[in-house]
Design a protein around this motif. Sequence first.
Motif, PDB file in Angstrom:
ATOM      1  N   ALA A  72       0.882  -1.170   0.000  1.00 13.12           N
ATOM      2  CA  ALA A  72       0.000   0.000   0.000  1.00 13.12           C
ATOM      3  C   ALA A  72       0.915   1.214   0.000  1.00 13.12           C
ATOM      4  CB  ALA A  72      -0.919   0.000   1.222  1.00 13.12           C
ATOM      5  N   LEU A  73       1.076   1.848  -1.161  1.00 15.88           N
ATOM      6  CA  LEU A  73       2.069   2.897  -1.354  1.00 15.88           C
ATOM      7  C   LEU A  73       1.380   4.241  -1.567  1.00 15.88           C
ATOM      8  CD1 LEU A  73       4.526   0.983  -3.698  1.00 15.88           C
ATOM      9  CD2 LEU A  73       4.635   1.230  -1.211  1.00 15.88           C
ATOM     10  N   TYR A  74       1.780   5.206  -0.757  1.00 16.13           N
ATOM     11  CA  TYR A  74       1.140   6.522  -0.761  1.00 16.13           C
ATOM     12  C   TYR A  74       1.988   7.548  -1.512  1.00 16.13           C
ATOM     13  CZ  TYR A  74      -0.259  11.111   1.004  1.00 16.13           C
ATOM     14  OH  TYR A  74      -0.632  12.418   1.097  1.00 16.13           O
ATOM     15  N   LYS A  75       1.305   8.373  -2.297  1.00 14.68           N
ATOM     16  CA  LYS A  75       1.920   9.524  -2.947  1.00 14.68           C
ATOM     17  C   LYS A  75       0.999  10.730  -2.771  1.00 14.68           C
ATOM     18  CE  LYS A  75       4.198   6.938  -6.686  1.00 14.68           C
ATOM     19  NZ  LYS A  75       3.790   5.582  -6.276  1.00 14.68           N
ATOM     20  N   ASN A 101      -4.646  12.822  -2.285  1.00 12.04           N
ATOM     21  CA  ASN A 101      -3.881  11.625  -1.952  1.00 12.04           C
ATOM     22  C   ASN A 101      -4.013  10.590  -3.054  1.00 12.04           C
ATOM     23  OD1 ASN A 101      -3.249  12.777   0.561  1.00 12.04           O
ATOM     24  ND2 ASN A 101      -5.097  11.935   1.486  1.00 12.04           N
ATOM     25  N   SER A 102      -2.962   9.839  -3.239  1.00 11.79           N
ATOM     26  CA  SER A 102      -2.941   8.776  -4.233  1.00 11.79           C
ATOM     27  C   SER A 102      -2.368   7.525  -3.589  1.00 11.79           C
ATOM     28  CB  SER A 102      -2.087   9.202  -5.435  1.00 11.79           C
ATOM     29  OG  SER A 102      -1.929   8.134  -6.347  1.00 11.79           O
ATOM     30  N   TRP A 103      -3.076   6.406  -3.744  1.00 15.80           N
ATOM     31  CA  TRP A 103      -2.642   5.128  -3.170  1.00 15.80           C
ATOM     32  C   TRP A 103      -2.513   4.091  -4.281  1.00 15.80           C
ATOM     33  CZ3 TRP A 103      -1.275   4.325   1.866  1.00 15.80           C
ATOM     34  CH2 TRP A 103      -1.639   5.314   2.792  1.00 15.80           C
ATOM     35  N   ASP A 104      -1.367   3.426  -4.327  1.00 17.85           N
ATOM     36  CA  ASP A 104      -1.163   2.308  -5.245  1.00 17.85           C
ATOM     37  C   ASP A 104      -1.149   1.012  -4.436  1.00 17.85           C
ATOM     38  OD1 ASP A 104      -0.900   4.215  -7.178  1.00 17.85           O
ATOM     39  OD2 ASP A 104       1.273   3.985  -7.422  1.00 17.85           O
ATOM     40  N   PHE A 105      -1.917   0.010  -4.918  1.00 15.17           N
ATOM     41  CA  PHE A 105      -2.000  -1.291  -4.251  1.00 15.17           C
ATOM     42  C   PHE A 105      -1.529  -2.377  -5.220  1.00 15.17           C
ATOM     43  CE2 PHE A 105      -5.225   1.430  -2.277  1.00 15.17           C
ATOM     44  CZ  PHE A 105      -4.914   1.286  -0.933  1.00 15.17           C
ATOM     45  N   VAL A 126      -1.660  -3.889 -10.384  1.00 12.81           N
ATOM     46  CA  VAL A 126      -1.721  -2.796  -9.416  1.00 12.81           C
ATOM     47  C   VAL A 126      -3.017  -2.034  -9.634  1.00 12.81           C
ATOM     48  CG1 VAL A 126      -0.396  -1.290 -10.962  1.00 12.81           C
ATOM     49  CG2 VAL A 126      -0.519  -0.757  -8.523  1.00 12.81           C
ATOM     50  N   LEU A 127      -3.565  -1.526  -8.544  1.00 17.11           N
ATOM     51  CA  LEU A 127      -4.773  -0.709  -8.594  1.00 17.11           C
ATOM     52  C   LEU A 127      -4.477   0.614  -7.897  1.00 17.11           C
ATOM     53  CD1 LEU A 127      -7.762  -0.817  -9.530  1.00 17.11           C
ATOM     54  CD2 LEU A 127      -8.348  -1.500  -7.193  1.00 17.11           C
ATOM     55  N   ARG A 128      -4.718   1.716  -8.599  1.00  9.73           N
ATOM     56  CA  ARG A 128      -4.507   3.048  -8.030  1.00  9.73           C
ATOM     57  C   ARG A 128      -5.837   3.640  -7.593  1.00  9.73           C
ATOM     58  NH1 ARG A 128      -0.703   7.328 -10.899  1.00  9.73           N
ATOM     59  NH2 ARG A 128       0.745   6.366  -9.411  1.00  9.73           N
ATOM     60  N   TYR A 129      -5.841   4.197  -6.369  1.00  4.57           N
ATOM     61  CA  TYR A 129      -7.025   4.896  -5.854  1.00  4.57           C
ATOM     62  C   TYR A 129      -6.666   6.353  -5.593  1.00  4.57           C
ATOM     63  CZ  TYR A 129     -10.697   6.521  -2.753  1.00  4.57           C
ATOM     64  OH  TYR A 129     -11.694   7.263  -2.194  1.00  4.57           O
ATOM     65  N   ARG A 165     -12.034   7.372  -9.826  1.00  2.86           N
ATOM     66  CA  ARG A 165     -11.069   7.280  -8.733  1.00  2.86           C
ATOM     67  C   ARG A 165     -10.210   6.014  -8.759  1.00  2.86           C
ATOM     68  NH1 ARG A 165     -11.949  11.275  -4.838  1.00  2.86           N
ATOM     69  NH2 ARG A 165     -12.872  13.013  -5.977  1.00  2.86           N
ATOM     70  N   LEU A 166     -10.566   4.997  -9.535  1.00  3.42           N
ATOM     71  CA  LEU A 166      -9.815   3.732  -9.566  1.00  3.42           C
ATOM     72  C   LEU A 166      -9.220   3.504 -10.956  1.00  3.42           C
ATOM     73  CD1 LEU A 166     -12.227   1.395  -7.552  1.00  3.42           C
ATOM     74  CD2 LEU A 166     -10.016   2.253  -6.790  1.00  3.42           C
ATOM     75  N   TYR A 167      -7.927   3.129 -10.978  1.00  7.48           N
ATOM     76  CA  TYR A 167      -7.222   2.935 -12.241  1.00  7.48           C
ATOM     77  C   TYR A 167      -6.339   1.698 -12.139  1.00  7.48           C
ATOM     78  CZ  TYR A 167      -8.595   7.791 -12.832  1.00  7.48           C
ATOM     79  OH  TYR A 167      -9.328   8.953 -12.915  1.00  7.48           O
ATOM     80  N   PRO A 168      -6.471   0.729 -13.070  1.00  7.99           N
ATOM     81  CA  PRO A 168      -5.646  -0.481 -13.029  1.00  7.99           C
ATOM     82  C   PRO A 168      -4.345  -0.303 -13.809  1.00  7.99           C
ATOM     83  CG  PRO A 168      -7.337  -0.722 -14.697  1.00  7.99           C
ATOM     84  CD  PRO A 168      -7.548   0.628 -14.064  1.00  7.99           C
ATOM     85  N   GLY A 169      -3.387  -1.173 -13.518  1.00  5.81           N
ATOM     86  CA  GLY A 169      -2.129  -1.178 -14.242  1.00  5.81           C
ATOM     87  C   GLY A 169      -1.397  -2.496 -14.065  1.00  5.81           C
TER      88      GLY A 169
END
Length: 220
Positions: A72-75, A101-105, A126-129, A165-169
Amino acid sequence: GHWLFLGLAAPNFAQGLRVGVKAGVPLTAYFDTGVARSPQGGSEYSAATRRYTAGASAEWRWTHDFGFELDALYKRMGYVGIVSTFAGGISSTWALDAKGNSWDFPLLAKCRFGRAVRPYLAAGGVLRYIGPVRARGEYIVEDRIAGTTTHTPIDTSDPSDLRKRLYPGLTAGGGIEFELRGVRLLPELRYTRWTANLQGPRGLLRFNPNQAEVLLGLLF
């Protein structure tokens, strides 16, 4: 029977859940921005990348060489947008400063090699919120014929550029793992390709589709 028991027990012996922290430095910009001009108006977006990533990490080791990692990575993210239009003697300007805030999971499968110092490769999805977000600014309308100007303040948690709000990668990385005083250190280079974005390829505000960062993980 004894051999079957040992065969079943060996993977269980290697299993283990470890948790820790992860931090790093992005090597690429968070946003791609741009400018577009026309006689009817124009749009301009700009952004400054915060050069840090921080969060939590967990690993489950299925065998000595293979396992899974969930982070769970915060930017911190932000951008400034200015959009202007002109028609019939009336000009309008929408100016907005958005921060959030941006969170990558990321969920990755990992394969390790070697003994004491262990190189590894990892890959997965990965899923970005995005959120929460706050955008402040002003909407200005100038009627050049009537000689009037109106200013309307903007303060919203749902800017139109970030309605989704949700973006896959897809993500992949490689690094080495070694132990120091009971703590496992994992320096890593990681690449992420975003398969969905804020706008189409010609959008003036979107994620950098190719993201690279240097990370350091600590597992306890």
